[in-house]
Design a protein around this motif. Structure first.
Motif, PDB file in Angstrom:
ATOM      1  N   LEU A  82      41.699  -1.727  -0.432  1.00 41.81           N
ATOM      2  CA  LEU A  82      40.963  -0.750  -1.255  1.00 41.81           C
ATOM      3  C   LEU A  82      40.073   0.122  -0.368  1.00 41.81           C
ATOM      4  CD1 LEU A  82      40.009   0.193  -4.142  1.00 41.81           C
ATOM      5  CD2 LEU A  82      38.142  -1.467  -3.879  1.00 41.81           C
ATOM      6  N   LEU A 136      40.785 -10.649  -5.028  1.00 40.15           N
ATOM      7  CA  LEU A 136      40.119 -10.116  -6.215  1.00 40.15           C
ATOM      8  C   LEU A 136      41.144  -9.768  -7.297  1.00 40.15           C
ATOM      9  CD1 LEU A 136      37.708  -9.008  -7.797  1.00 40.15           C
ATOM     10  CD2 LEU A 136      37.879  -6.886  -6.472  1.00 40.15           C
ATOM     11  N   ILE A 137      42.245  -9.203  -6.908  1.00 43.71           N
ATOM     12  CA  ILE A 137      43.283  -8.845  -7.884  1.00 43.71           C
ATOM     13  C   ILE A 137      43.875 -10.101  -8.514  1.00 43.71           C
ATOM     14  CG2 ILE A 137      45.582  -7.809  -8.117  1.00 43.71           C
ATOM     15  CD1 ILE A 137      44.736  -5.704  -6.070  1.00 43.71           C
ATOM     16  N   PRO A 192      35.559 -12.643  -4.128  1.00 47.13           N
ATOM     17  CA  PRO A 192      35.277 -12.267  -5.518  1.00 47.13           C
ATOM     18  C   PRO A 192      34.539 -13.313  -6.353  1.00 47.13           C
ATOM     19  CG  PRO A 192      37.613 -12.754  -5.222  1.00 47.13           C
ATOM     20  CD  PRO A 192      37.003 -12.702  -3.859  1.00 47.13           C
ATOM     21  N   GLN A 246      41.308 -11.281 -11.005  1.00 47.09           N
ATOM     22  CA  GLN A 246      41.315 -10.399 -12.177  1.00 47.09           C
ATOM     23  C   GLN A 246      42.450 -10.767 -13.129  1.00 47.09           C
ATOM     24  OE1 GLN A 246      42.558  -6.464 -11.260  1.00 47.09           O
ATOM     25  NE2 GLN A 246      42.263  -5.685 -13.341  1.00 47.09           N
ATOM     26  N   VAL A 305      44.329   1.497  -4.432  1.00 49.16           N
ATOM     27  CA  VAL A 305      44.738   0.299  -3.697  1.00 49.16           C
ATOM     28  C   VAL A 305      46.125   0.523  -3.115  1.00 49.16           C
ATOM     29  CG1 VAL A 305      45.308  -2.158  -3.881  1.00 49.16           C
ATOM     30  CG2 VAL A 305      43.361  -1.227  -5.142  1.00 49.16           C
ATOM     31  N   VAL A 343      41.237  -6.559  -1.111  1.00 49.43           N
ATOM     32  CA  VAL A 343      40.969  -7.038  -2.468  1.00 49.43           C
ATOM     33  C   VAL A 343      42.146  -7.854  -3.030  1.00 49.43           C
ATOM     34  CG1 VAL A 343      39.347  -5.199  -3.017  1.00 49.43           C
ATOM     35  CG2 VAL A 343      41.801  -4.827  -3.409  1.00 49.43           C
ATOM     36  N   SER A 384      38.777  -4.792 -15.671  1.00 44.27           N
ATOM     37  CA  SER A 384      39.473  -3.907 -14.726  1.00 44.27           C
ATOM     38  C   SER A 384      38.916  -4.106 -13.329  1.00 44.27           C
ATOM     39  CB  SER A 384      39.306  -2.444 -15.149  1.00 44.27           C
ATOM     40  OG  SER A 384      37.948  -2.051 -14.997  1.00 44.27           O
ATOM     41  N   LEU A 385      39.642  -3.589 -12.358  1.00 45.17           N
ATOM     42  CA  LEU A 385      39.163  -3.648 -10.978  1.00 45.17           C
ATOM     43  C   LEU A 385      37.840  -2.908 -10.849  1.00 45.17           C
ATOM     44  CD1 LEU A 385      39.926  -4.650  -8.135  1.00 45.17           C
ATOM     45  CD2 LEU A 385      41.059  -2.454  -7.757  1.00 45.17           C
ATOM     46  N   ASN A 386      37.710  -1.818 -11.596  1.00 39.16           N
ATOM     47  CA  ASN A 386      36.484  -1.021 -11.549  1.00 39.16           C
ATOM     48  C   ASN A 386      35.280  -1.813 -12.078  1.00 39.16           C
ATOM     49  OD1 ASN A 386      35.620   1.702 -10.783  1.00 39.16           O
ATOM     50  ND2 ASN A 386      34.920   1.865 -12.902  1.00 39.16           N
ATOM     51  N   LEU A 441      33.604  -7.973  -2.531  1.00 36.96           N
ATOM     52  CA  LEU A 441      34.944  -7.705  -3.049  1.00 36.96           C
ATOM     53  C   LEU A 441      35.985  -8.603  -2.390  1.00 36.96           C
ATOM     54  CD1 LEU A 441      34.898  -3.793  -3.224  1.00 36.96           C
ATOM     55  CD2 LEU A 441      34.591  -5.419  -5.108  1.00 36.96           C
ATOM     56  N   SER A 459      46.415  -6.290  -0.303  1.00 35.35           N
ATOM     57  CA  SER A 459      46.001  -5.134  -1.119  1.00 35.35           C
ATOM     58  C   SER A 459      44.704  -4.581  -0.535  1.00 35.35           C
ATOM     59  CB  SER A 459      45.792  -5.572  -2.573  1.00 35.35           C
ATOM     60  OG  SER A 459      46.982  -6.081  -3.122  1.00 35.35           O
TER      61      SER A 459
END
Length: 406
Positions: free
Chosen positions: A368, A215-216, A398, A219, A351, A212, A233-235, A395, A366
């Motif tokens: 997950l 993705l981070i 993204p 974000q 993570v 991820v 958030s990641l969630n 994921l 990273s």
């Protein structure tokens, strides 16, 4: 003329019979067919009836003693009759057994003068000997206190119980230092539901890791652009990826109810929220109609209501799939328990920064961890793995989460 009563042969292999008890005493009047004594061999216990009317003149074999079949055990005759006249019948019986008359007579006399032994059936004696039990310490429940097979079995069980009690560790804790809390309220409901979930479904958990890193980065970029409008958030991204995947893999968006698999057109997404005294799962209804921002706002609102104890029954029921995240606690892979009757639940871990080869180059990425528990009664491992793989792909790419339509 007096009649001798001999030890009957209770079976072809019987070599010895034992007088378990006498029902009559010397001098008692007996009638033909009346219970005279109880006798037993290794396999059989039975009653011995008087063969004639008369008086019990002499008991030749005391209770608890054993003799070969055909051996006289008592004599019945007239009250004033002399037993000397019984030499011939006794001799005939001894000859039939292939024994010496003098030896047999001596044996009977010696037996009558022996000190009375412990009253026990042959089976009981053998069982006690094998178990290493002292018959003197066993209380008999049979006639005249005779020890039976059941008495020995009871003694064996009692000894086993005493041994187990002695082997149990002694509780050395001071009762005043132990705090006991009765399970009640939410904790009791959770305990009951978790136990029922494991009892009434075939649960299997598979694990997978998603990179991820991109993705981070996305974000963080969106946070800067949106500023205070929404803190994604990641969630939130994971939840959106799950919703999109559930719309393509409808076999996971299902429930086994009354031996029928019900697949749902809409996604009612459950998000587990930890509370001080338990856990609740508020539900985002029709999550497939929500954009990423709408889904994020709804999840945060429900979580806030959950912690304030403001959720209604409708807000915590009817979910078709659940997500539970333990990443903030540093947990990686774990085994979520199904929120039955749902078919699946996704566990999200922490993570971790891990060195990974990207082509020929070693990079810091990273990673997950994801744990999917599913009901094996509804679908097999391959389709469950395809579902988890689809989440992983979203994921790891993204922008598809932003561009994809439900």
């Amino acid at each position: 003329m007096a009649v001798e009563v001999v030890m009957p042969k209770l079976g072809m292999s019987m070599k010895e019979g034992t007088v378990s008890y006498w029902n009559k005493h010397v001098g008692d009047v007996v009638n033909k067919g009346e219970l005279l004594a109880g006798i037993s061999s290794e396999k059989i216990e039975t009653d011995l009836e008087a063969p004639v009317d008369g008086t019990l003149l002499e008991i030749a074999v005391q209770e608890g003693n054993g003799v070969p079949p055909g051996t006289p055990i008592c004599f019945i005759g007239n009250p004033d009759e002399k037993l000397a006249t019984l030499v011939t019948p006794q001799t005939e019986a001894a000859e039939n057994m292939g024994t010496n008359v003098e030896e047999e007579t001596t044996s009977i006399q010696d037996t009558s003068n022996e000190k009375q032994s412990i009253k026990a059936s042959p089976i009981a004696k053998k069982m006690a000997e094998k178990a290493g039990l002292n018959l003197e310490q066993i209380k008999g429940s049979g006639p005249n206190g005779r020890i039976t097979k059941e008495d020995v079995l009871h003694a064996i069980e009692k000894r086993k119980k005493q041994k187990l009690e002695q082997e149990q560790p002694v509780n050395t804790h001071d009762p005043r230092s132990v705090n006991k809390t009765t399970i009640s309220g939410m904790r009791k409901v959770i305990a009951t539901r978790m136990q029922e979930s494991l009892l009434h479904s075939a649960q299997l958990t598979i694990n997978m890791k998603a990179d991820v890193t991109d993705l981070i980065h996305l974000q963080k970029s969106l946070r800067e652009e949106l500023q205070d409008e929404s803190k994604l958030s990641l969630n939130d991204f994971i939840s959106r990826a799950v919703v999109l995947t559930l719309m393509k893999h409808k076999n996971m968006n299902s429930a086994l109810i009354n031996d029928a698999i019900e697949s749902f057109e809409h996604v009612h997404l459950g998000i587990a929220v930890a509370l001080e005294n338990g856990l609740v799962v508020p539900v985002v209804r029709h999550a497939e109609t929500c954009s990423l921002l709408e889904l994020s706002k709804t999840i945060k609102t429900l979580a806030k209501q959950a912690r304030a104890g403001q959720l209604t029954t409708e807000q915590i029921s009817g979910s078709t799939f659940t997500i539970t995240n333990l990443g903030s606690y540093g947990v990686e892979h774990f085994t979520p328990i199904l929120n039955t009757p749902e078919t699946g639940i996704l566990g999200v871990g922490a993570v971790t920064e891990t060195p990974v080869f990207v082509g020929e180059e070693l990079q810091r990425r990273s990673i997950l961890p994801l744990s999917l528990t599913f009901d094996h009664r509804v679908l097999d491992g391959a389709p469950a793995a395809e579902f988890l793989k689809s989440i992983k792909q979203l994921l790891e790419k993204p922008y598809q989460i932003l561009l994809s339509q439900s």
